[in-house]
Write an enzyme that holds these catalytic residues in place. Structure first.
Site, short mmCIF file in Angstrom:
data_model
loop_
_atom_site.label_atom_id
_atom_site.label_comp_id
_atom_site.label_asym_id
_atom_site.label_seq_id
_atom_site.Cartn_x
_atom_site.Cartn_y
_atom_site.Cartn_z
N ASN A 1 34.78 35.50 29.09
CA ASN A 1 34.19 36.47 28.16
C ASN A 1 34.22 35.99 26.71
O ASN A 1 33.20 35.87 26.08
CB ASN A 1 34.97 37.79 28.20
CG ASN A 1 34.50 38.72 29.29
OD1 ASN A 1 33.47 38.48 29.91
ND2 ASN A 1 35.24 39.79 29.53
N GLU A 2 35.45 35.78 26.21
CA GLU A 2 35.54 35.48 24.77
C GLU A 2 36.92 34.97 24.37
O GLU A 2 37.91 35.16 25.09
CB GLU A 2 35.22 36.72 23.92
CG GLU A 2 36.29 37.78 23.79
CD GLU A 2 36.47 38.67 24.99
OE1 GLU A 2 37.52 38.52 25.65
OE2 GLU A 2 35.62 39.50 25.30
N ASP B 1 35.15 43.99 36.81
CA ASP B 1 34.99 42.79 35.97
C ASP B 1 36.36 42.19 35.63
O ASP B 1 36.53 40.98 35.58
CB ASP B 1 34.26 43.15 34.67
CG ASP B 1 32.86 43.66 34.96
OD1 ASP B 1 32.26 43.20 35.95
OD2 ASP B 1 32.38 44.52 34.21
N GLY B 2 37.33 43.08 35.41
CA GLY B 2 38.70 42.62 35.11
C GLY B 2 39.25 41.78 36.26
O GLY B 2 39.99 40.82 36.06
N THR C 1 28.58 41.52 26.79
CA THR C 1 28.58 42.94 27.15
C THR C 1 29.99 43.56 27.10
O THR C 1 30.15 44.72 27.45
CB THR C 1 28.01 43.12 28.57
OG1 THR C 1 28.65 42.18 29.44
CG2 THR C 1 26.51 42.88 28.59
N ALA C 2 30.99 42.76 26.69
CA ALA C 2 32.37 43.24 26.68
C ALA C 2 32.80 43.57 25.24
O ALA C 2 32.14 44.35 24.55
CB ALA C 2 33.26 42.21 27.36
N TYR C 3 33.87 42.98 24.76
CA TYR C 3 34.40 43.28 23.42
C TYR C 3 33.32 43.06 22.35
O TYR C 3 33.16 43.86 21.41
CB TYR C 3 35.60 42.35 23.17
CG TYR C 3 36.55 42.75 22.08
CD1 TYR C 3 36.39 43.92 21.33
CD2 TYR C 3 37.67 41.95 21.80
CE1 TYR C 3 37.31 44.26 20.33
CE2 TYR C 3 38.58 42.29 20.81
CZ TYR C 3 38.40 43.45 20.09
OH TYR C 3 39.29 43.79 19.12
N ALA D 1 35.77 42.45 10.60
CA ALA D 1 36.21 43.06 9.34
C ALA D 1 36.44 42.01 8.24
O ALA D 1 37.57 41.85 7.75
CB ALA D 1 37.47 43.90 9.57
N ASP E 1 40.18 40.44 9.68
CA ASP E 1 40.93 40.69 10.92
C ASP E 1 40.90 39.51 11.87
O ASP E 1 41.89 39.22 12.54
CB ASP E 1 40.31 41.89 11.67
CG ASP E 1 40.76 43.22 11.08
OD1 ASP E 1 41.49 43.20 10.07
OD2 ASP E 1 40.38 44.26 11.63
P1 NAP Z 1 40.88 46.24 30.61
O1 NAP Z 1 41.43 46.74 29.33
O2 NAP Z 1 41.50 46.69 31.89
O3 NAP Z 1 39.31 46.61 30.73
C1 NAP Z 1 38.38 46.34 29.78
C2 NAP Z 1 37.01 46.90 30.22
O4 NAP Z 1 36.06 45.88 29.91
C3 NAP Z 1 36.86 47.24 31.71
O5 NAP Z 1 36.09 48.41 31.84
C4 NAP Z 1 36.11 46.03 32.26
O6 NAP Z 1 35.28 46.32 33.39
C5 NAP Z 1 35.23 45.71 31.08
N1 NAP Z 1 34.71 44.35 31.05
C6 NAP Z 1 35.39 43.18 31.20
N2 NAP Z 1 34.53 42.15 31.10
C7 NAP Z 1 33.31 42.68 30.89
C8 NAP Z 1 32.02 42.13 30.69
N3 NAP Z 1 31.82 40.82 30.67
N4 NAP Z 1 30.98 42.97 30.46
C9 NAP Z 1 31.16 44.31 30.44
N5 NAP Z 1 32.36 44.89 30.61
C10 NAP Z 1 33.41 44.09 30.83
O7 NAP Z 1 40.94 44.64 30.52
P2 NAP Z 1 40.27 43.58 31.45
O8 NAP Z 1 39.58 44.27 32.61
O9 NAP Z 1 41.28 42.52 31.74
O10 NAP Z 1 39.16 42.98 30.49
C11 NAP Z 1 39.48 42.18 29.39
C12 NAP Z 1 38.31 42.30 28.46
O11 NAP Z 1 38.41 43.54 27.78
C13 NAP Z 1 38.30 41.28 27.34
O12 NAP Z 1 37.75 40.05 27.77
C14 NAP Z 1 37.47 41.99 26.30
O13 NAP Z 1 36.10 41.62 26.40
C15 NAP Z 1 37.56 43.46 26.67
N6 NAP Z 1 38.05 44.23 25.50
C16 NAP Z 1 37.22 45.16 24.99
C17 NAP Z 1 37.59 45.87 23.86
C18 NAP Z 1 36.62 46.89 23.31
O14 NAP Z 1 35.59 47.10 23.95
N7 NAP Z 1 36.91 47.48 22.16
C19 NAP Z 1 38.81 45.63 23.24
C20 NAP Z 1 39.64 44.65 23.79
C21 NAP Z 1 39.25 43.94 24.93
P3 NAP Z 1 35.85 46.81 34.81
O15 NAP Z 1 36.11 48.28 34.63
O16 NAP Z 1 34.72 46.56 35.77
O17 NAP Z 1 37.06 46.00 35.12
#
Ligand code: NAP
Length: 264
Positions: free
Chosen positions: A121-122, A48-49, A161-163, A185, A150
């Site tokens: 995503n967001e 997804d990244g 489905t992400a953050y 928060a 925050d």
């Molecule tokens: P990363 O830190 O390398 O990976 C973040 C994880 O989020 C990876 O496992 C990625 O999947 C997964 N992901 C990304 N988009 C998704 C979606 N739409 N639905 C489900 N899972 C998803 O960073 P990145 O790959 O560049 O992704 C950036 C995203 O990370 C941001 O858009 C944000 O949504 C997310 N994020 C999540 C958190 C949290 O969950 N606490 C905190 C900060 C950011 P793959 O393994 O397939 O690449």
């Protein structure tokens, strides 16, 4: 002659699979194009990244995209590397559907200019470092509530489905055209009033964020995981963009089958 653009991340597996995909498309009489604007299909090899990187590197291309998952969560990625031949056959026979996904747009206003950012995503609006932020929140022309805490996360259905999911937000079927706005928060006490619940914002409505004076100086705007810091923002307007991206789906699996497979 049909044209295909192949994008991949830099893992050894993705490079190997991308090269295999290239050969298969060449044998099937497709031109492997270097110009993404001019193709019938984009193949995204990675997770997804990798799709997020593709979006930001090529300004959210609207051509059909097929994702091949090389060992990541891969919520967007439809095909596994073992099924490359089945993928080719189904694509060539037209046995697929195209699922459009909304993109979010942020317009950031300063006294003398405006800049625009997009996210699949967001968007997250936060303070610098660990400092809380103080905002006024409105919808279109109406003030709704203050916010201290925050930050605010504004997710598309794709980003649900992400953050958003990690923060306890609702999972949203991509067929719904909405933005999910959630406080992170919130401080709600005798000193500060805050929006404490999520809002679902329909297509065309705008979320308006006005930084309070004390906080005007430094806000961090994070789009799909990339942060930019800004001073002296007067207003941020967030809405769904008119542009949508298009992901190819080969199976009969629904959004909820994917949720079950990846999360539950
Ligand atoms: P990363 O830190 O390398 O990976 C973040 C994880 O989020 C990876 O496992 C990625 O999947 C997964 N992901 C990304 N988009 C998704 C979606 N739409 N639905 C489900 N899972 C998803 O960073 P990145 O790959 O560049 O992704 C950036 C995203 O990370 C941001 O858009 C944000 O949504 C997310 N994020 C999540 C958190 C949290 O969950 N606490 C905190 C900060 C950011 P793959 O393994 O397939 O690449």
């Amino acid at each position: 002659m049909k044209k295909v653009f192949i994008y991949h991340n830099n893992s050894t597996k993705s490079i190997e699979i991308a090269s295999e995909v290239k050969k298969k498309f060449a044998v099937a009489d497709f031109e492997i194009s270097e110009n993404i604007a001019d193709v019938d299909l984009i193949v995204n090899v990675g997770g997804d990244g990798t799709l997020l990187s593709l979006m930001h590197e090529f300004d959210f291309p609207t051509k059909a995209i097929a994702g091949i998952n090389t060992g990541h969560l891969g919520f967007f990625q439809e095909v596994s590397p073992e099924n490359l031949d089945i993928f080719m056959e189904k694509y060539i026979r037209g046995e697929y559907i195209v699922q459009p996904y909304n993109i979010a747009k942020a317009e950031i206003y300063f006294s003398n200019k405006k800049i625009e950012l997009r996210a699949l995503n967001e968007f997250v609006i936060r303070g610098k470092g660990t400092r809380p932020i103080h905002l006024d929140i409105g919808i279109n022309e109406s003030f709704i509530e203050k916010f201290s805490g925050d930050g605010i996360i504004v997710s598309t259905p794709a980003g649900s489905t992400a953050y958003n999911y990690a923060l306890g937000g609702a999972l949203v079927d991509p067929r719904l055209n909405l933005l999910q706005v959630a406080p992170m928060a919130p401080m709600n006490n005798t000193a500060y009033r805050s929006l404490t619940s999520s809002i679902l914002l329909p297509h065309k409505d705008k979320l308006i964020i006005l930084p309070s004076d004390t906080n005007k100086e430094e806000l961090s705007i994070i789009f799909d995981g990339t942060a930019r810091e800004f001073k002296d923002i007067e207003k941020i307007s967030l809405t769904l963009s008119r542009r949508k991206i298009n992901l190819i789906r080969f199976n009969d699996t629904t959004f909820w089958d994917k949720v079950k497979e990846k999360f539950l």
